[in-house]
Design a protein around this motif. Structure first.
Motif, short mmCIF file in Angstrom:
data_model
loop_
_atom_site.label_atom_id
_atom_site.label_comp_id
_atom_site.label_asym_id
_atom_site.label_seq_id
_atom_site.Cartn_x
_atom_site.Cartn_y
_atom_site.Cartn_z
N TRP A 34 0.92 -1.19 0.00
CA TRP A 34 -0.04 0.05 0.08
C TRP A 34 0.84 1.49 0.09
O TRP A 34 0.55 2.12 -0.55
N LEU A 35 1.95 1.42 0.79
CA LEU A 35 2.86 2.44 0.73
C LEU A 35 3.51 2.68 -0.59
O LEU A 35 3.48 3.90 -0.67
N GLU A 36 3.64 1.83 -1.34
CA GLU A 36 4.37 2.10 -2.72
C GLU A 36 3.31 2.24 -3.84
O GLU A 36 3.51 2.66 -5.02
N ALA A 37 2.00 1.93 -3.55
CA ALA A 37 0.86 2.05 -4.58
C ALA A 37 0.50 3.28 -5.06
O ALA A 37 0.47 4.48 -4.28
N ASN A 38 -0.26 3.24 -6.44
CA ASN A 38 -0.44 4.68 -6.88
C ASN A 38 -1.67 4.88 -6.06
O ASN A 38 -2.38 4.21 -5.48
N PRO A 39 -2.32 6.32 -5.96
CA PRO A 39 -3.41 6.50 -5.44
C PRO A 39 -4.52 5.49 -5.66
O PRO A 39 -5.41 5.62 -4.58
N THR A 40 -5.01 5.16 -6.79
CA THR A 40 -6.13 4.66 -7.06
C THR A 40 -5.88 3.04 -6.39
O THR A 40 -7.15 2.61 -5.63
N GLU A 41 -5.12 2.50 -6.39
CA GLU A 41 -4.88 1.16 -6.04
C GLU A 41 -4.87 1.07 -4.64
O GLU A 41 -4.89 0.15 -3.84
N LYS A 42 -4.27 2.34 -3.89
CA LYS A 42 -4.21 2.48 -2.37
C LYS A 42 -5.45 1.95 -1.75
O LYS A 42 -5.56 1.26 -0.71
N ASN A 43 -6.56 2.17 -2.40
CA ASN A 43 -7.71 1.97 -1.58
C ASN A 43 -8.17 0.42 -1.68
O ASN A 43 -8.54 0.08 -0.72
N PHE A 44 -7.64 -0.30 -2.53
CA PHE A 44 -7.97 -1.58 -2.92
C PHE A 44 -7.13 -2.44 -1.78
O PHE A 44 -7.74 -2.99 -1.05
N TYR A 45 -5.92 -2.14 -1.71
CA TYR A 45 -5.00 -2.72 -0.70
C TYR A 45 -5.43 -2.47 0.89
O TYR A 45 -5.54 -3.28 1.66
N GLN A 46 -5.66 -0.97 0.98
CA GLN A 46 -6.24 -0.46 2.36
C GLN A 46 -7.54 -1.41 2.56
O GLN A 46 -7.70 -1.66 3.82
N GLY A 47 -8.48 -1.54 1.81
CA GLY A 47 -9.74 -2.29 2.00
C GLY A 47 -9.34 -3.62 2.44
O GLY A 47 -10.04 -4.20 3.45
N ILE A 48 -8.61 -4.35 1.91
CA ILE A 48 -8.21 -5.79 2.21
C ILE A 48 -7.63 -5.81 3.71
O ILE A 48 -7.81 -6.39 4.43
N LEU A 49 -6.76 -4.84 3.73
CA LEU A 49 -5.94 -4.92 5.12
C LEU A 49 -6.82 -4.23 6.13
O LEU A 49 -6.54 -5.01 7.32
N GLN A 50 -7.74 -3.69 5.86
CA GLN A 50 -8.66 -3.19 6.91
C GLN A 50 -9.62 -4.39 7.53
O GLN A 50 -9.98 -4.32 8.57
N ILE A 51 -10.02 -5.06 6.38
CA ILE A 51 -10.84 -6.23 6.80
C ILE A 51 -10.02 -7.19 7.59
O ILE A 51 -10.47 -7.90 8.50
#
Length: 128
Positions: free
Chosen positions: A30-47
């Motif tokens: 997530w730290l290295e992802a582009n802004p759009t992909e950040k939400n994808f990674y963050q969504g999974i990690l929050q779950i």
């Protein structure tokens, strides 16, 4: 961390219910992802972290992070990067709805009584 390797490892950790490790792995991606992909990674990690909170009887943390993860992943349905997000969203929303029917002090009893598969979510990979 390479995004494809990190995502694969994070999904493996999630499916093994190693939610803390999954968070660490996906956070590095997530730290290295582009802004759009950040939400994808963050969504999974929050779950994942929501499930970690459940294992520690933290009702509030579980409810908040399930809601945030669901909100972030909705834009990536029904699938993204080979991940069947729709299934993860449905199982997470069902768990959130069930948790919202109890109070925090009833969580330990609920955890003893709940069907084990509700606490063992899986992330499914799209079949090619």
């Amino acid at each position: 961390m390479d995004a494809n390797i990190g995502l694969g490892l994070g999904i493996e950790q999630f499916n093994q219910q190693d939610f803390y490790a999954c968070h660490d792995t996906l956070e590095a991606v997530w730290l290295e992802a582009n802004p759009t992909e950040k939400n994808f990674y963050q969504g999974i990690l929050q779950i994942a972290v929501a499930h970690y909170h459940l294992s520690n009887h933290n009702w509030q943390g579980a409810v908040i992070l399930l809601g945030e993860g669901i909100r972030r992943l909705k834009a990536f349905r029904p699938a993204h990067q080979g991940i069947e997000t729709e299934n993860l969203l449905q199982t997470s929303a069902a768990l959130l709805a069930e948790l919202q029917t109890i109070t925090p002090d009833h969580l330990p009893q609920w955890l003893r009584d709940v069907e084990p598969e509700k606490l063992a979510p899986r992330i499914h990979i799209q079949q090619k």
